[in-house]
Design a protein around this motif. Structure first.
Motif, PDB file in Angstrom:
ATOM      1  N   LYS A 151      14.571  -2.478   2.318  1.00  0.00           N
ATOM      2  CA  LYS A 151      13.848  -1.775   1.255  1.00  0.00           C
ATOM      3  C   LYS A 151      12.479  -1.360   1.771  1.00  0.00           C
ATOM      4  CE  LYS A 151      12.342  -3.915  -2.524  1.00  0.00           C
ATOM      5  NZ  LYS A 151      12.291  -4.518  -3.887  1.00  0.00           N
ATOM      6  N   SER A 152      12.144  -0.063   1.641  1.00  0.00           N
ATOM      7  CA  SER A 152      10.853   0.420   2.115  1.00  0.00           C
ATOM      8  C   SER A 152       9.787   0.221   1.050  1.00  0.00           C
ATOM      9  CB  SER A 152      10.940   1.909   2.481  1.00  0.00           C
ATOM     10  OG  SER A 152      10.947   2.703   1.309  1.00  0.00           O
ATOM     11  N   TYR A 153       8.547   0.387   1.474  1.00  0.00           N
ATOM     12  CA  TYR A 153       7.421   0.171   0.555  1.00  0.00           C
ATOM     13  C   TYR A 153       7.471   1.125  -0.638  1.00  0.00           C
ATOM     14  CZ  TYR A 153       4.969   4.438   1.955  1.00  0.00           C
ATOM     15  OH  TYR A 153       4.609   5.750   2.149  1.00  0.00           O
ATOM     16  N   THR A 154       8.114   2.296  -0.487  1.00  0.00           N
ATOM     17  CA  THR A 154       8.173   3.265  -1.580  1.00  0.00           C
ATOM     18  C   THR A 154       8.935   2.723  -2.784  1.00  0.00           C
ATOM     19  OG1 THR A 154      10.145   4.282  -0.623  1.00  0.00           O
ATOM     20  CG2 THR A 154       8.014   5.235  -0.025  1.00  0.00           C
ATOM     21  N   ARG A 155       9.754   1.694  -2.549  1.00  0.00           N
ATOM     22  CA  ARG A 155      10.526   1.081  -3.631  1.00  0.00           C
ATOM     23  C   ARG A 155       9.960  -0.269  -4.039  1.00  0.00           C
ATOM     24  NH1 ARG A 155      16.019   0.452  -1.100  1.00  0.00           N
ATOM     25  NH2 ARG A 155      16.538  -0.480  -3.129  1.00  0.00           N
ATOM     26  N   PHE A 156       8.812  -0.640  -3.444  1.00  0.00           N
ATOM     27  CA  PHE A 156       8.186  -1.913  -3.789  1.00  0.00           C
ATOM     28  C   PHE A 156       7.578  -1.841  -5.183  1.00  0.00           C
ATOM     29  CE2 PHE A 156       7.084  -3.692   0.697  1.00  0.00           C
ATOM     30  CZ  PHE A 156       8.431  -3.793   0.973  1.00  0.00           C
ATOM     31  N   GLY A 157       7.619  -2.947  -5.879  1.00  0.00           N
ATOM     32  CA  GLY A 157       6.893  -3.079  -7.127  1.00  0.00           C
ATOM     33  C   GLY A 157       5.451  -3.493  -6.866  1.00  0.00           C
ATOM     34  N   PHE A 158       4.681  -3.640  -7.928  1.00  0.00           N
ATOM     35  CA  PHE A 158       3.263  -3.958  -7.796  1.00  0.00           C
ATOM     36  C   PHE A 158       3.044  -5.269  -7.048  1.00  0.00           C
ATOM     37  CE2 PHE A 158      -0.676  -5.770  -9.813  1.00  0.00           C
ATOM     38  CZ  PHE A 158      -1.567  -4.951  -9.150  1.00  0.00           C
ATOM     39  N   GLY A 159       3.782  -6.303  -7.416  1.00  0.00           N
ATOM     40  CA  GLY A 159       3.618  -7.602  -6.764  1.00  0.00           C
ATOM     41  C   GLY A 159       3.958  -7.556  -5.290  1.00  0.00           C
ATOM     42  N   GLU A 160       5.022  -6.821  -4.950  1.00  0.00           N
ATOM     43  CA  GLU A 160       5.410  -6.706  -3.538  1.00  0.00           C
ATOM     44  C   GLU A 160       4.347  -5.952  -2.738  1.00  0.00           C
ATOM     45  OE1 GLU A 160      10.260  -6.490  -3.559  1.00  0.00           O
ATOM     46  OE2 GLU A 160       9.163  -4.876  -4.581  1.00  0.00           O
ATOM     47  N   LEU A 161       3.750  -4.940  -3.339  1.00  0.00           N
ATOM     48  CA  LEU A 161       2.697  -4.174  -2.655  1.00  0.00           C
ATOM     49  C   LEU A 161       1.470  -5.037  -2.404  1.00  0.00           C
ATOM     50  CD1 LEU A 161       3.015  -0.802  -4.563  1.00  0.00           C
ATOM     51  CD2 LEU A 161       3.377  -1.122  -2.111  1.00  0.00           C
ATOM     52  N   VAL A 162       1.081  -5.834  -3.392  1.00  0.00           N
ATOM     53  CA  VAL A 162      -0.050  -6.738  -3.196  1.00  0.00           C
ATOM     54  C   VAL A 162       0.273  -7.735  -2.093  1.00  0.00           C
ATOM     55  CG1 VAL A 162      -1.464  -8.537  -4.260  1.00  0.00           C
ATOM     56  CG2 VAL A 162      -0.913  -6.458  -5.549  1.00  0.00           C
ATOM     57  N   GLY A 163       1.503  -8.238  -2.100  1.00  0.00           N
ATOM     58  CA  GLY A 163       1.915  -9.142  -1.032  1.00  0.00           C
ATOM     59  C   GLY A 163       1.874  -8.470   0.328  1.00  0.00           C
ATOM     60  N   LEU A 164       2.260  -7.187   0.382  1.00  0.00           N
ATOM     61  CA  LEU A 164       2.209  -6.431   1.637  1.00  0.00           C
ATOM     62  C   LEU A 164       0.776  -6.276   2.129  1.00  0.00           C
ATOM     63  CD1 LEU A 164       3.492  -4.659   3.825  1.00  0.00           C
ATOM     64  CD2 LEU A 164       3.455  -2.747   2.199  1.00  0.00           C
ATOM     65  N   PHE A 165      -0.134  -5.970   1.222  1.00  0.00           N
ATOM     66  CA  PHE A 165      -1.547  -5.834   1.600  1.00  0.00           C
ATOM     67  C   PHE A 165      -2.096  -7.167   2.111  1.00  0.00           C
ATOM     68  CE2 PHE A 165      -1.376  -1.706   0.097  1.00  0.00           C
ATOM     69  CZ  PHE A 165      -2.620  -1.080   0.066  1.00  0.00           C
ATOM     70  N   ASN A 166      -1.740  -8.253   1.427  1.00  0.00           N
ATOM     71  CA  ASN A 166      -2.240  -9.572   1.834  1.00  0.00           C
ATOM     72  C   ASN A 166      -1.652  -9.996   3.173  1.00  0.00           C
ATOM     73  OD1 ASN A 166      -3.704  -9.757  -0.530  1.00  0.00           O
ATOM     74  ND2 ASN A 166      -2.188 -11.007  -1.602  1.00  0.00           N
ATOM     75  N   ARG A 167      -0.337  -9.863   3.311  1.00  0.00           N
ATOM     76  CA  ARG A 167       0.341 -10.340   4.516  1.00  0.00           C
ATOM     77  C   ARG A 167      -0.099  -9.570   5.754  1.00  0.00           C
ATOM     78  NH1 ARG A 167       5.963 -12.767   4.739  1.00  0.00           N
ATOM     79  NH2 ARG A 167       6.307 -13.107   6.961  1.00  0.00           N
ATOM     80  N   SER A 168      -0.264  -8.242   5.599  1.00  0.00           N
ATOM     81  CA  SER A 168      -0.628  -7.409   6.750  1.00  0.00           C
ATOM     82  C   SER A 168      -2.132  -7.335   6.981  1.00  0.00           C
ATOM     83  CB  SER A 168      -0.079  -5.994   6.544  1.00  0.00           C
ATOM     84  OG  SER A 168      -0.710  -5.370   5.427  1.00  0.00           O
ATOM     85  N   ARG A 169      -2.914  -7.901   6.043  1.00  0.00           N
ATOM     86  CA  ARG A 169      -4.387  -7.812   6.105  1.00  0.00           C
ATOM     87  C   ARG A 169      -4.812  -6.344   6.255  1.00  0.00           C
ATOM     88  NH1 ARG A 169      -6.684  -9.524  10.190  1.00  0.00           N
ATOM     89  NH2 ARG A 169      -4.906  -9.736  11.603  1.00  0.00           N
ATOM     90  N   LEU A 170      -4.214  -5.494   5.452  1.00  0.00           N
ATOM     91  CA  LEU A 170      -4.399  -4.052   5.600  1.00  0.00           C
ATOM     92  C   LEU A 170      -5.860  -3.641   5.461  1.00  0.00           C
ATOM     93  CD1 LEU A 170      -2.098  -1.273   4.362  1.00  0.00           C
ATOM     94  CD2 LEU A 170      -4.527  -1.074   3.934  1.00  0.00           C
ATOM     95  N   LEU A 171      -6.547  -4.149   4.447  1.00  0.00           N
ATOM     96  CA  LEU A 171      -7.944  -3.738   4.249  1.00  0.00           C
ATOM     97  C   LEU A 171      -8.849  -4.260   5.368  1.00  0.00           C
ATOM     98  CD1 LEU A 171      -8.393  -4.057   0.382  1.00  0.00           C
ATOM     99  CD2 LEU A 171      -7.983  -2.008   1.750  1.00  0.00           C
ATOM    100  N   ASP A 172      -8.550  -5.434   5.892  1.00  0.00           N
ATOM    101  CA  ASP A 172      -9.313  -5.927   7.039  1.00  0.00           C
ATOM    102  C   ASP A 172      -9.130  -5.008   8.240  1.00  0.00           C
ATOM    103  OD1 ASP A 172     -10.345  -8.126   5.744  1.00  0.00           O
ATOM    104  OD2 ASP A 172      -8.676  -9.425   6.272  1.00  0.00           O
TER     105      ASP A 172
END
Length: 467
Positions: free
Chosen positions: A68-89
């Motif tokens: 499943k790609s990020y385009t099908r992620f829900g809000f919680g999954e997207l927040v988890g993606l940002f946290n796990r990947s440290r995207l903003l850092d």
């Protein structure tokens, strides 16, 4: 969901708030936040260096279980993606924009709240509260204001743009040097109102600083021909008041990142006081200090003074560690600041706390709660012989004129926290709202200050560390 966030969408959420439809506030706000996160992630995949993009895709694969790609992620999954990947850092190393307020906002609580609404409705004991709904809406407004509010596609690109307005950096330039801001808080000591305030500050802290210097000189056995350093000296006004010649100083060096002020004072004769432009957060700091020592013909400093400077920095402890290298064995480092958390007011109905909260959530805010950190910072960089020095100021013995003057000293500058972002983006509704609220609250507080039954006190904190 359209690419353009229309005003009526926010008006709808505001209407839900006023009608106490708090569940709807959370759902509608999270839907917009979800779209924002997807657009930011999409741009990250096209803009960030290959190593970072690889890390993002690995995190996406694990969260989506590989199918499943990020385009099908829900809000919680997207927040988890940002946290796990440290995207903003990762973005913060390459962006041309200060992301302080966005990086400081945790979306985890909002995910939990939304999950309660969408998945655990049958087991919920309570409805969403007004404060919870307001928190989610405020979070949305912060994200919208950061990316430019209206056009999410171009807004995201602008908010996370790469440094491109300056000349191409040399091959030897570090990433830190390429993307670093001169000062985290946007503070400018050269503007006239701030220079006037600094003079008042010098008067309020004169006795307090004198006690710190007296203690340091006692530990130095009142030696003669001392060498002093003032870190963050501005135009040298406070420097020349604090490092008195009668204390035994032979030479005092002032350093500051404000080139305009330093060039002005260097064009004049200041006797034993010598001023240098030094960016105290630059990677070249050690080289610059070595050049300074060589130019001034000195080996180390006996007394260092750093007042109300550390809270403007990205990494204060790093500067303290570096300064310690240039302090003579047995020498003294004096640092002074405040801590807004020590302010006490009665009876203001929570007005002071509201003003402080509005300041700290601005992206250009300095760390006004830094006084409590001095002792841990100094211990962490190798100092063990540390003396704390406190000064409590209150308005109980002041007349109306003195109370008003005290108010202006401690609160006038806070208007700049909401004014700076508004000047950059005058049409942004969040910035307009923040600034109007700040103006109104400061007016209310000023009226309270001159009442004889109003109480207010604050704390000045200093540390004297001996090497």
């Amino acid at each position: 969901m359209e690419k353009v966030i229309k005003g009526d969408q926010l008006e709808k959420i505001k209407h839900f708030l006023s009608m106490r439809y708090y569940d709807s506030v959370v759902k509608e706000s999270c839907a917009i936040l979800e779209e924002i996160l997807k657009k930011i992630y999409k741009q990250a995949l096209s803009e960030l260096p290959i190593d970072d993009r690889t890390a993002l895709l690995e995190s996406e694969g694990k969260i989506g279980n590989g199918n499943k790609s990020y385009t099908r992620f829900g809000f919680g999954e997207l927040v988890g993606l940002f946290n796990r990947s440290r995207l903003l850092d990762r973005w913060s190393k390459y962006t041309d924009n200060n992301m302080g307020i966005i990086r400081s906002i945790s979306l985890d609580y909002i995910v939990e709240l939304r999950n309660r609404l969408t998945h655990d409705r049958s087991s919920m004991q309570e409805e969403v509260s007004q404060s919870e709904a307001q928190l989610v809406y405020d979070c949305l407004l912060n994200w919208l204001s950061f990316i430019g509010y209206k056009d999410m596609s171009t807004g995201v690109e602008s908010a996370f743009k790469q440094p491109s307005t300056h000349a191409e950096p040399s091959a030897k330039a570090t990433t830190y040097q390429r993307v670093k801001k001169d000062i985290t808080s946007g503070y400018d000591s050269s503007i006239k109102p701030e220079r006037r305030r600094l003079k008042k500050q010098a008067a309020y802290s004169e006795q307090h600083d004198a006690h710190s210097f007296e203690y340091a000189l006692e530990r130095l056995n009142h030696k003669k021909d001392l060498i002093g350093l003032d870190v963050g000296c501005a135009d040298g006004y406070v420097t020349e008041l604090r490092f008195k010649k009668e204390y035994g100083f032979k030479k005092v060096v002032g350093i500051d990142h404000n080139k305009t002020l330093i060039e002005k004072v260097r064009s004049e004769d200041h006797g034993i006081f010598h001023y240098h432009f030094v960016d105290i957060e630059a990677r070249s700091f050690d080289d610059d200090m070595e050049d300074l020592l060589e130019e001034e013909g000195i080996e180390a400093f006996d007394v260092m003074f750093c007042a109300l400077t550390l809270h403007h920095l990205k990494n204060p402890a790093r500067l303290l560690r570096k300064l310690r290298r240039y302090l003579r064995k047995g020498g003294a480092l004096i640092i002074r600041g405040v801590d807004d958390g020590a302010m006490i007011a009665y009876d203001d109905g929570g007005l002071v706390e509201e003003i402080l909260d509005d300041c700290t959530r601005q992206s250009n805010a300095s760390d006004r709660y830094h006084g409590r950190k001095y002792y841990p910072w100094l211990r962490s960089v190798g100092f063990s012989d540390i003396k704390m020095n406190y000064q409590v100021d209150d308005i109980t013995e002041m007349d109306a004129e003195e109370r008003e003057d005290f108010f202006h000293y401690y609160f006038d500058f806070r208007l700049q926290y909401t004014l700076r972002p508004l000047n950059k983006d005058p049409e942004n509704p969040r910035f307009i709202q923040d600034h109007e609220r700040m103006v109104a609250n400061l007016d209310k507080l000023e009226a309270m200050f001159i009442r004889p039954d109003f109480f207010f006190s604050t704390l000045t904190v200093s540390c004297i560390a001996i090497k």
